[in-house]
Design a protein around this motif. Structure first.
Motif, PDB file in Angstrom:
ATOM      1  N   GLY A 253      -2.168  10.719  -9.936  1.00 15.58           N
ATOM      2  CA  GLY A 253      -3.198   9.717  -9.726  1.00 15.58           C
ATOM      3  C   GLY A 253      -2.989   8.989  -8.411  1.00 15.58           C
ATOM      4  O   GLY A 253      -1.987   9.182  -7.717  1.00 15.58           O
ATOM      5  N   TYR A 254      -3.938   8.142  -8.061  1.00 14.32           N
ATOM      6  CA  TYR A 254      -3.853   7.383  -6.822  1.00 14.32           C
ATOM      7  C   TYR A 254      -4.654   6.095  -6.974  1.00 14.32           C
ATOM      8  O   TYR A 254      -5.332   5.874  -7.975  1.00 14.32           O
ATOM      9  N   LYS A 255      -4.563   5.259  -5.967  1.00 16.13           N
ATOM     10  CA  LYS A 255      -5.283   3.997  -5.948  1.00 16.13           C
ATOM     11  C   LYS A 255      -6.220   4.012  -4.756  1.00 16.13           C
ATOM     12  O   LYS A 255      -5.826   4.415  -3.661  1.00 16.13           O
ATOM     13  N   LYS A 256      -7.471   3.618  -4.968  1.00 16.69           N
ATOM     14  CA  LYS A 256      -8.398   3.570  -3.843  1.00 16.69           C
ATOM     15  C   LYS A 256      -9.050   2.199  -3.773  1.00 16.69           C
ATOM     16  O   LYS A 256      -9.199   1.512  -4.785  1.00 16.69           O
ATOM     17  N   ALA A 257      -9.398   1.813  -2.560  1.00 14.13           N
ATOM     18  CA  ALA A 257     -10.003   0.510  -2.323  1.00 14.13           C
ATOM     19  C   ALA A 257     -11.367   0.708  -1.677  1.00 14.13           C
ATOM     20  O   ALA A 257     -11.491   1.441  -0.696  1.00 14.13           O
TER      21      ALA A 257
ATOM     22  N   TYR B 286      -0.417  -0.471   9.138  1.00 16.03           N
ATOM     23  CA  TYR B 286      -0.933   0.830   8.714  1.00 16.03           C
ATOM     24  C   TYR B 286      -0.258   1.342   7.445  1.00 16.03           C
ATOM     25  O   TYR B 286      -0.730   2.302   6.845  1.00 16.03           O
ATOM     26  N   ASP B 287       0.841   0.731   7.017  1.00 17.67           N
ATOM     27  CA  ASP B 287       1.499   1.155   5.787  1.00 17.67           C
ATOM     28  C   ASP B 287       0.637   0.886   4.561  1.00 17.67           C
ATOM     29  O   ASP B 287       0.822   1.506   3.522  1.00 17.67           O
ATOM     30  N   LYS B 288      -0.293  -0.040   4.653  1.00 16.60           N
ATOM     31  CA  LYS B 288      -1.135  -0.393   3.511  1.00 16.60           C
ATOM     32  C   LYS B 288      -2.372   0.486   3.381  1.00 16.60           C
ATOM     33  O   LYS B 288      -3.121   0.369   2.429  1.00 16.60           O
ATOM     34  N   ILE B 289      -2.614   1.364   4.358  1.00 16.74           N
ATOM     35  CA  ILE B 289      -3.762   2.267   4.307  1.00 16.74           C
ATOM     36  C   ILE B 289      -3.237   3.689   4.460  1.00 16.74           C
ATOM     37  O   ILE B 289      -2.680   4.038   5.492  1.00 16.74           O
ATOM     38  N   LEU B 290      -3.377   4.504   3.422  1.00 19.09           N
ATOM     39  CA  LEU B 290      -2.876   5.872   3.496  1.00 19.09           C
ATOM     40  C   LEU B 290      -3.848   6.786   4.232  1.00 19.09           C
ATOM     41  O   LEU B 290      -3.461   7.505   5.142  1.00 19.09           O
ATOM     42  N   SER B 291      -5.117   6.766   3.823  1.00 21.30           N
ATOM     43  CA  SER B 291      -6.103   7.615   4.485  1.00 21.30           C
ATOM     44  C   SER B 291      -7.505   7.183   4.070  1.00 21.30           C
ATOM     45  O   SER B 291      -7.691   6.624   2.991  1.00 21.30           O
ATOM     46  N   PRO B 292      -8.495   7.451   4.919  1.00 21.50           N
ATOM     47  CA  PRO B 292      -9.876   7.215   4.491  1.00 21.50           C
ATOM     48  C   PRO B 292     -10.311   8.341   3.566  1.00 21.50           C
ATOM     49  O   PRO B 292      -9.842   9.472   3.691  1.00 21.50           O
TER      50      PRO B 292
ATOM     51  N   ALA C 221       1.206  -0.146  -4.634  1.00 26.15           N
ATOM     52  CA  ALA C 221       1.665  -1.536  -4.563  1.00 26.15           C
ATOM     53  C   ALA C 221       0.704  -2.439  -3.791  1.00 26.15           C
ATOM     54  O   ALA C 221       0.921  -3.642  -3.713  1.00 26.15           O
ATOM     55  N   ALA C 222      -0.355  -1.888  -3.227  1.00 25.94           N
ATOM     56  CA  ALA C 222      -1.284  -2.681  -2.413  1.00 25.94           C
ATOM     57  C   ALA C 222      -2.093  -3.630  -3.293  1.00 25.94           C
ATOM     58  O   ALA C 222      -2.408  -3.319  -4.437  1.00 25.94           O
ATOM     59  N   ASN C 223      -2.410  -4.804  -2.731  1.00 25.34           N
ATOM     60  CA  ASN C 223      -3.275  -5.743  -3.440  1.00 25.34           C
ATOM     61  C   ASN C 223      -4.396  -6.201  -2.511  1.00 25.34           C
ATOM     62  O   ASN C 223      -4.397  -5.912  -1.318  1.00 25.34           O
ATOM     63  N   LYS C 224      -5.358  -6.916  -3.067  1.00 25.99           N
ATOM     64  CA  LYS C 224      -6.563  -7.266  -2.324  1.00 25.99           C
ATOM     65  C   LYS C 224      -6.288  -8.180  -1.134  1.00 25.99           C
ATOM     66  O   LYS C 224      -6.860  -7.991  -0.060  1.00 25.99           O
ATOM     67  N   THR C 225      -5.424  -9.169  -1.304  1.00 22.87           N
ATOM     68  CA  THR C 225      -5.202 -10.122  -0.214  1.00 22.87           C
ATOM     69  C   THR C 225      -4.526  -9.458   0.979  1.00 22.87           C
ATOM     70  O   THR C 225      -4.929  -9.681   2.122  1.00 22.87           O
ATOM     71  N   ASN C 226      -3.511  -8.632   0.727  1.00 25.74           N
ATOM     72  CA  ASN C 226      -2.847  -7.940   1.835  1.00 25.74           C
ATOM     73  C   ASN C 226      -3.778  -6.934   2.503  1.00 25.74           C
ATOM     74  O   ASN C 226      -3.774  -6.800   3.728  1.00 25.74           O
ATOM     75  N   LEU C 227      -4.566  -6.222   1.709  1.00 25.09           N
ATOM     76  CA  LEU C 227      -5.506  -5.260   2.283  1.00 25.09           C
ATOM     77  C   LEU C 227      -6.524  -5.956   3.177  1.00 25.09           C
ATOM     78  O   LEU C 227      -6.838  -5.473   4.265  1.00 25.09           O
ATOM     79  N   LYS C 228      -7.030  -7.083   2.729  1.00 21.39           N
ATOM     80  CA  LYS C 228      -8.032  -7.805   3.517  1.00 21.39           C
ATOM     81  C   LYS C 228      -7.458  -8.227   4.863  1.00 21.39           C
ATOM     82  O   LYS C 228      -8.073  -8.009   5.909  1.00 21.39           O
ATOM     83  N   LYS C 229      -6.262  -8.803   4.854  1.00 22.81           N
ATOM     84  CA  LYS C 229      -5.628  -9.232   6.103  1.00 22.81           C
ATOM     85  C   LYS C 229      -5.399  -8.049   7.040  1.00 22.81           C
ATOM     86  O   LYS C 229      -5.698  -8.119   8.234  1.00 22.81           O
TER      87      LYS C 229
END
Length: 97
Positions: free
Chosen positions: A77-81, A7-13, A35-43
């Motif tokens: 700013g922020y990062k969204k996926a 859950y550390d890789k997802i802050l909020s919907p 610091a999140a990247n696509k491969t870690n988010l997918k897993k």
């Protein structure tokens, strides 16, 4: 891997009018750490929600300055996926996990 670390890789919907319209196309939008990247988010998303992720798009929103009551204020700013799920699958964001 412990669920707390997942859950550390997802802050909020992100729930807005635009993201609600994207949910009709099997897309979900999350605010994620810088610091999140696509491969870690997918897993992590596949393990947490037990869905199949087909594609992930990441957008970096830069810091900006806006004027509020005559003063300049910095907006962080922020990062969204934007996560695209396999057809027929969905994530219910309104219920608890």
């Amino acid at each position: 891997m412990d669920k707390i670390h997942l859950y550390d890789k997802i802050l909020s919907p992100m729930v807005t009018e635009k993201t609600t319209n994207l949910s009709e196309q099997n897309k979900i939008v999350f605010k994620v750490p810088r610091a999140a990247n696509k491969t870690n988010l997918k897993k992590n998303i596949e393990k947490i929600f037990k869905v199949n992720v087909t594609k992930i798009n990441i957008i970096n929103k830069q810091n900006r300055t806006k004027v509020a009551r005559g003063k300049k204020v910095n907006v962080q700013g922020y990062k969204k996926a934007i996560i695209t799920l396999k057809k027929g699958q969905s994530i219910d964001l309104t219920s608890g996990i």
